[in-house]
Motif scaffolding. Structure first.
Motif, PDB file in Angstrom:
ATOM      1  N   ASN A   3       0.817  -1.310  -0.001  1.00  0.00           N
ATOM      2  CA  ASN A   3       0.141   0.025  -0.013  1.00  0.00           C
ATOM      3  C   ASN A   3       0.645   1.362  -0.095  1.00  0.00           C
ATOM      4  OD1 ASN A   3      -2.596  -1.173   0.086  1.00  0.00           O
ATOM      5  ND2 ASN A   3      -2.356  -1.744   2.105  1.00  0.00           N
ATOM      6  N   ALA A   4       2.087   1.152  -0.693  1.00  0.00           N
ATOM      7  CA  ALA A   4       3.143   2.307  -0.721  1.00  0.00           C
ATOM      8  C   ALA A   4       2.414   3.408  -1.356  1.00  0.00           C
ATOM      9  CB  ALA A   4       4.121   2.003  -1.221  1.00  0.00           C
ATOM     10  N   LEU A   5       2.784   4.793  -0.890  1.00  0.00           N
ATOM     11  CA  LEU A   5       2.213   5.716  -1.660  1.00  0.00           C
ATOM     12  C   LEU A   5       3.172   6.698  -2.287  1.00  0.00           C
ATOM     13  CD1 LEU A   5      -0.343   7.065   1.144  1.00  0.00           C
ATOM     14  CD2 LEU A   5      -0.805   5.419  -0.870  1.00  0.00           C
ATOM     15  N   ASN A   6       2.990   7.022  -3.578  1.00  0.00           N
ATOM     16  CA  ASN A   6       3.893   7.974  -4.096  1.00  0.00           C
ATOM     17  C   ASN A   6       3.397   9.245  -3.760  1.00  0.00           C
ATOM     18  OD1 ASN A   6       1.644   8.542  -5.859  1.00  0.00           O
ATOM     19  ND2 ASN A   6       2.630   7.630  -7.708  1.00  0.00           N
ATOM     20  N   ASP A   7       4.031  10.560  -4.597  1.00  0.00           N
ATOM     21  CA  ASP A   7       3.722  11.696  -4.209  1.00  0.00           C
ATOM     22  C   ASP A   7       2.383  12.373  -4.589  1.00  0.00           C
ATOM     23  OD1 ASP A   7       4.276  12.096  -6.682  1.00  0.00           O
ATOM     24  OD2 ASP A   7       5.550  13.588  -6.752  1.00  0.00           O
ATOM     25  N   PHE A   8       1.623  11.296  -5.345  1.00  0.00           N
ATOM     26  CA  PHE A   8       0.291  11.713  -5.723  1.00  0.00           C
ATOM     27  C   PHE A   8      -0.756  10.781  -4.974  1.00  0.00           C
ATOM     28  CE2 PHE A   8      -3.284  11.622  -8.977  1.00  0.00           C
ATOM     29  CZ  PHE A   8      -3.663  12.905  -8.881  1.00  0.00           C
ATOM     30  N   ASN A  25      -4.256  -8.807   0.389  1.00  0.00           N
ATOM     31  CA  ASN A  25      -5.119  -7.854   1.130  1.00  0.00           C
ATOM     32  C   ASN A  25      -4.787  -6.289   1.026  1.00  0.00           C
ATOM     33  OD1 ASN A  25      -6.865  -9.911   1.988  1.00  0.00           O
ATOM     34  ND2 ASN A  25      -5.347 -10.247   3.754  1.00  0.00           N
ATOM     35  N   CYS A  26      -4.250  -6.079  -0.175  1.00  0.00           N
ATOM     36  CA  CYS A  26      -4.003  -4.540  -0.397  1.00  0.00           C
ATOM     37  C   CYS A  26      -5.604  -3.643  -0.219  1.00  0.00           C
ATOM     38  CB  CYS A  26      -3.517  -4.375  -1.578  1.00  0.00           C
ATOM     39  SG  CYS A  26      -4.623  -4.597  -2.897  1.00  0.00           S
ATOM     40  N   ASP A  27      -5.303  -2.599  -0.062  1.00  0.00           N
ATOM     41  CA  ASP A  27      -6.433  -1.474   0.109  1.00  0.00           C
ATOM     42  C   ASP A  27      -6.810  -1.119  -1.163  1.00  0.00           C
ATOM     43  OD1 ASP A  27      -8.122   0.275   0.743  1.00  0.00           O
ATOM     44  OD2 ASP A  27      -7.172   1.535   2.238  1.00  0.00           O
ATOM     45  N   LEU A  28      -8.394  -1.726  -1.500  1.00  0.00           N
ATOM     46  CA  LEU A  28      -8.716  -1.750  -2.920  1.00  0.00           C
ATOM     47  C   LEU A  28      -9.538  -0.220  -3.016  1.00  0.00           C
ATOM     48  CD1 LEU A  28     -10.179  -5.297  -3.575  1.00  0.00           C
ATOM     49  CD2 LEU A  28      -8.312  -3.906  -4.774  1.00  0.00           C
ATOM     50  N   ASN A  29      -9.622   0.537  -1.751  1.00  0.00           N
ATOM     51  CA  ASN A  29     -10.496   1.664  -1.994  1.00  0.00           C
ATOM     52  C   ASN A  29      -9.850   2.917  -1.557  1.00  0.00           C
ATOM     53  OD1 ASN A  29     -13.053   0.217  -2.410  1.00  0.00           O
ATOM     54  ND2 ASN A  29     -12.725  -0.430  -0.409  1.00  0.00           N
ATOM     55  N   TYR A  30      -8.314   2.813  -1.435  1.00  0.00           N
ATOM     56  CA  TYR A  30      -7.467   3.961  -1.119  1.00  0.00           C
ATOM     57  C   TYR A  30      -7.660   5.061  -2.274  1.00  0.00           C
ATOM     58  CZ  TYR A  30      -3.960   6.639   1.441  1.00  0.00           C
ATOM     59  OH  TYR A  30      -3.301   7.727   2.301  1.00  0.00           O
ATOM     60  N   LYS A  31      -7.923   6.162  -2.018  1.00  0.00           N
ATOM     61  CA  LYS A  31      -8.012   7.548  -3.017  1.00  0.00           C
ATOM     62  C   LYS A  31      -6.622   8.201  -3.119  1.00  0.00           C
ATOM     63  CE  LYS A  31     -13.066   8.148  -1.962  1.00  0.00           C
ATOM     64  NZ  LYS A  31     -13.989   9.160  -1.389  1.00  0.00           N
ATOM     65  N   ASN A  32      -6.378   8.496  -4.342  1.00  0.00           N
ATOM     66  CA  ASN A  32      -5.454   9.328  -4.762  1.00  0.00           C
ATOM     67  C   ASN A  32      -5.683  10.864  -4.194  1.00  0.00           C
ATOM     68  OD1 ASN A  32      -6.805  10.321  -6.814  1.00  0.00           O
ATOM     69  ND2 ASN A  32      -5.753   9.083  -8.304  1.00  0.00           N
ATOM     70  N   LEU A  33      -4.817  11.753  -4.759  1.00  0.00           N
ATOM     71  CA  LEU A  33      -5.042  13.164  -4.661  1.00  0.00           C
ATOM     72  C   LEU A  33      -6.204  13.540  -4.973  1.00  0.00           C
ATOM     73  CD1 LEU A  33      -1.473  14.831  -4.178  1.00  0.00           C
ATOM     74  CD2 LEU A  33      -2.747  13.888  -2.423  1.00  0.00           C
ATOM     75  N   LYS A  34      -6.633  13.091  -6.001  1.00  0.00           N
ATOM     76  CA  LYS A  34      -8.087  13.578  -6.659  1.00  0.00           C
ATOM     77  C   LYS A  34      -9.213  12.753  -6.159  1.00  0.00           C
ATOM     78  CE  LYS A  34      -6.250  15.059 -11.165  1.00  0.00           C
ATOM     79  NZ  LYS A  34      -6.690  15.091 -12.773  1.00  0.00           N
ATOM     80  N   GLY A  35      -8.815  11.977  -5.138  1.00  0.00           N
ATOM     81  CA  GLY A  35     -10.088  11.293  -4.476  1.00  0.00           C
ATOM     82  C   GLY A  35     -10.300  10.084  -5.413  1.00  0.00           C
ATOM     83  N   GLU A  36      -9.760   9.706  -6.433  1.00  0.00           N
ATOM     84  CA  GLU A  36      -9.841   8.656  -7.410  1.00  0.00           C
ATOM     85  C   GLU A  36      -9.593   7.191  -6.668  1.00  0.00           C
ATOM     86  OE1 GLU A  36      -9.150  11.257 -11.463  1.00  0.00           O
ATOM     87  OE2 GLU A  36      -7.813   9.911 -10.523  1.00  0.00           O
TER      88      GLU A  36
END
Length: 720
Positions: free
Chosen positions: A115-120, A144-155
């Motif tokens: 579930n690592a996050l980049n800068d977006f 079991n990764c997070d299927l509903n995590y939103k990026n900075l645009k909420g997508e």
């Protein structure tokens, strides 16, 4: 100037750093060359495998190059599996984007952050959704990764997959239990994007798995709304198909309004999509649902008929269908405009006839008090047939709007077809009705709009030609102000026109002079108007001409017998006496000669000195001599020679009396009064003597010009 110190660091630390760089460079070159044996050989040495060279570690390079075996060797050597690039993309992000399934599996096996996050704020599963790579996505989902995590645009990953039209990925994510109705920063979810972009297959998948077709974004727009706006026919058919087969509590809400109150049906009609509008009407949309401005579908459809070009039949079909489905044809919008009023204003005969056949209420009015008849008379298309239909249907012809204007006023103001004006008068329109604001009569309005034919028709129809407005200005005054010679002549020809006006502020002759309408001044003079009438500024016509420095106008007035000394013959207190309390009446500063001097008009001065019926006023010339000698402000306007010339002229006029012949002529002209030309003809005198009395030596030039003008007008008439 400072230069970078390029001397080599010969310390032990410097040597070790150079050695690390050399080893890493050699290692990265081997990775680029896919030389596994060289990589193994280098890794046998003891050195920092995470040392960055060229902005990346050896493991980052190996992942980018897709070298699974080398990646395994580096990980076994202890390479940092959590390394990120400048955009914070992890090794797993890179593997997912490039589609390296084996490397992704290796990274996951070695506990890479799924579930690592980049800068977006993009997760690896979102990267898979972007590329459509199901195989790597499956690896992440099993962990079991997070299927509903939103990026900075909420997508969410589902929204991303929908935007990229990856139908298989959409279905895979849904089957993996992601949430189907999560929206982005605008609350637009996968269903809305599928509808907006026309992705029918994805829409079908979403519907199959129970996604909400009534979901609304932040503007209150549903998937159906977006599909209609973007003219996505196939999407609309799918939604309507689902609506018709779904159970009652799961049906699509076809009339859901946006925050602006716009329903899908209103959007379809507004955007001139008659095909979609008919589909929605067939599906059962509410034909009376109104927007925030109280526009119902019938209002919008009627307006659309007059706006489209080349598609009138399609737009008309929508109107007819809405009417057939039983819409309220008497409903008004925010301004109170009913469909009948709108169709009358648009000049659409077919629509007007349709609403009248459906018994539309012809007595309805707008918030400004305008009826359908007002609207028809105001129409740019100017359709007499519509006016006739409305009158026959019972529209009251003399009902005023809020400004007190009856339909006849609307027709005149909007320069309607003469057939409309004739029809209104024929059906009993009040010819003497006055509107509220300026108390203008229809005749006033016709003259203001320069509708000569309409004005003459109103006069012939028996209107009151002397009806004044709010400022007591009669139609003749208005015609003189506008310079309409034909109407002036027609009014005067009736023999009923009050030629001198009602009050000193509304004298026809004065307003004609003010607007420099010399021809009208002549017409008024020949008709016998008072050429010596004093206006509200205590000026007679000749004084007014002198004040305005109008030599031609002054000649015209004097030719027809105006009195240069008329102001001196007025008795009693006047307004000018309050303005010039030091100076007794008649006032020096209002004398025609004074005006002529201030304008430095030598021709006008000569004219006035010749045209006094008596000797020129001695007191006036004495004051003018004093004025020219003593007033220093004149130095900026006149040269010493000019002043001297005028002083000599006035001294000569004072010292040398007129001849007996001149005095007799003056007395005769004074006795004759205005229009001396007609009266002299009847005198038993020689022609030469008649010419002398009429001062033809002064006015011959003007008569020649008038004759030439008259000839030109006749020639123009023949040509036309």
């Amino acid at each position: 100037m400072n230069f970078r110190d390029r001397t080599q660091d010969n310390s032990r630390a410097g040597f070790e750093k150079r050695e690390k760089r050399r080893q890493i460079r050699k290692l990265q070159d081997a990775i680029t060359a896919k030389d596994v044996s060289t990589v193994k050989e280098i890794l046998e040495d003891d050195f920092d495998v995470d040392f960055q060279y060229r902005g990346q570690t050896a493991l980052q390079q190996a992942v980018k190059e897709g070298q699974e075996e080398i990646c395994k060797l580096l990980i076994d050597k202890g390479a940092d599996i959590g390394a990120c690039d400048a955009e914070l993309n992890s090794l797993l992000h890179i593997a997912c984007k490039s589609g390296y399934e084996d490397i992704a599996k290796l990274l996951i096996k070695n506990n890479a952050d799924i579930n690592a996050l980049n800068d977006f704020n993009t997760t690896p599963i979102s990267v898979c959704a972007l590329t459509g790579d199901k195989s790597i996505a499956n690896l992440l989902i099993r962990e079991n990764c997070d299927l509903n995590y939103k990026n900075l645009k909420g997508e969410t990953p589902l929204v991303v997959a929908t935007q990229q039209r990856h139908a298989e990925m959409v279905e895979f994510l849904i089957q993996s239990n992601c949430q189907t109705d999560l929206g982005d920063e605008n609350n637009s979810n996968s269903m809305i994007y599928a509808a907006k972009l026309g992705f029918t297959e994805i829409l079908q998948i979403l519907i199959k798995h129970g996604a909400q077709l009534n979901h609304k974004d932040r503007q209150g727009c549903t998937p159906l709304y977006h599909a209609v706006k973007e003219h996505q026919i196939d999407i609309i058919k799918e939604i309507i198909k689902y609506h018709s087969t779904a159970v009652l509590d799961k049906r699509v809400q076809l009339d859901t309004p946006s925050t602006k109150g716009m329903t899908p049906l209103l959007v379809a009609i507004t955007n001139n999509y008659p095909d979609i509008a008919n589909m929605l009407l067939d599906a059962g949309c509410d034909v009376d649902k109104r927007d925030r401005l109280q526009n119902s579908p019938i209002h919008v459809a009627v307006r659309q008929v007059s706006l489209v070009f080349g598609q009138e039949e399609e737009a008309m079909s929508v109107v007819k269908k809405i009417v057939h489905l039983g819409c309220d044809i008497n409903v008004g919008d925010m301004e109170g405009k009913t469909p009948l009023i709108l169709s009358a204003f648009a000049g659409n005969k077919e629509l007007t006839e349709l609403f009248l056949k459906k018994n539309a209420d012809v007595t309805k009015w707008t918030t400004t008090g305008d009826t359908a008849l007002h609207a028809a008379c105001s129409s740019i298309k100017s359709q007499p047939e519509i006016v006739e239909m409305l009158v026959k249907a019972g529209c009251r012809i003399n009902d005023p709007n809020n400004n007190g204007e009856i339909p006849l006023f609307s027709a005149l103001f909007n320069r309607a077809d003469m057939r409309i004006i004739r029809g209104l008068v024929k059906n009993g329109s009040d010819l003497n009705y006055r509107e509220k604001t300026n108390l203008l009569s229809p005749l006033h309005e016709a003259i203001i709009q320069n509708l000569t034919e309409a004005a003459i028709f109103l006069i012939e129809s028996g209107c009151d030609i002397n009806k004044p407005n709010k400022h007591l200005q009669q139609p003749l005054y208005t015609a003189c102000e506008k310079g309409n010679e034909k109407i002036v002549q027609y009014l005067l020809s009736t023999g009923k026109c009050q030629i001198n006006g009602l009050v000193s502020t509304a004298i026809p002759l004065h307003v004609a002079m003010l607007n420099n309408h010399g021809r009208i001044v002549e017409i008024l003079a020949k008709a016998g108007c008072n050429l010596n009438k004093i206006n509200h500024k205590c000026l007679s016509p000749i004084m007014f001409a002198a004040e305005q420095n109008e030599l031609a106008m002054a000649k015209l007035l004097l030719k027809f017998g105006c009195d240069l000394n008329a102001q001196a013959k007025v008795k009693g207190m006047m307004k000018c006496c309050l303005m010039y309390p030091v100076d007794k009446h008649p006032h020096f500063e209002l004398e025609p000669l004074f005006f002529a001097v201030t304008h430095k008009n030598q021709d006008m001065i000569d004219l006035f000195l010749h045209c006094y019926n008596d000797n020129p006023p001695y007191w006036v010339m004495q004051l003018l001599i004093k004025f020219l000698k003593e007033i220093t402000q004149l130095n900026a306007q006149m040269t010493p020679d000019q002043k001297k010339e005028l002083i000599v002229l006035f001294l000569k006029s004072c010292k040398l009396p007129r001849s007996l012949q001149q005095i007799c002529r003056g007395r005769i002209r004074e006795t004759l009064g205005t229009l001396p030309q007609e009266k002299v003809k009847k005198l038993p005198l020689a022609e030469k003597l008649k010419d002398y009395i009429l001062m033809k030596e002064i006015f011959t030039e003007e008569e020649t010009k008038e004759e030439e003008l008259s000839n030109e007008e006749r020639d123009l008439g023949r040509f036309n």
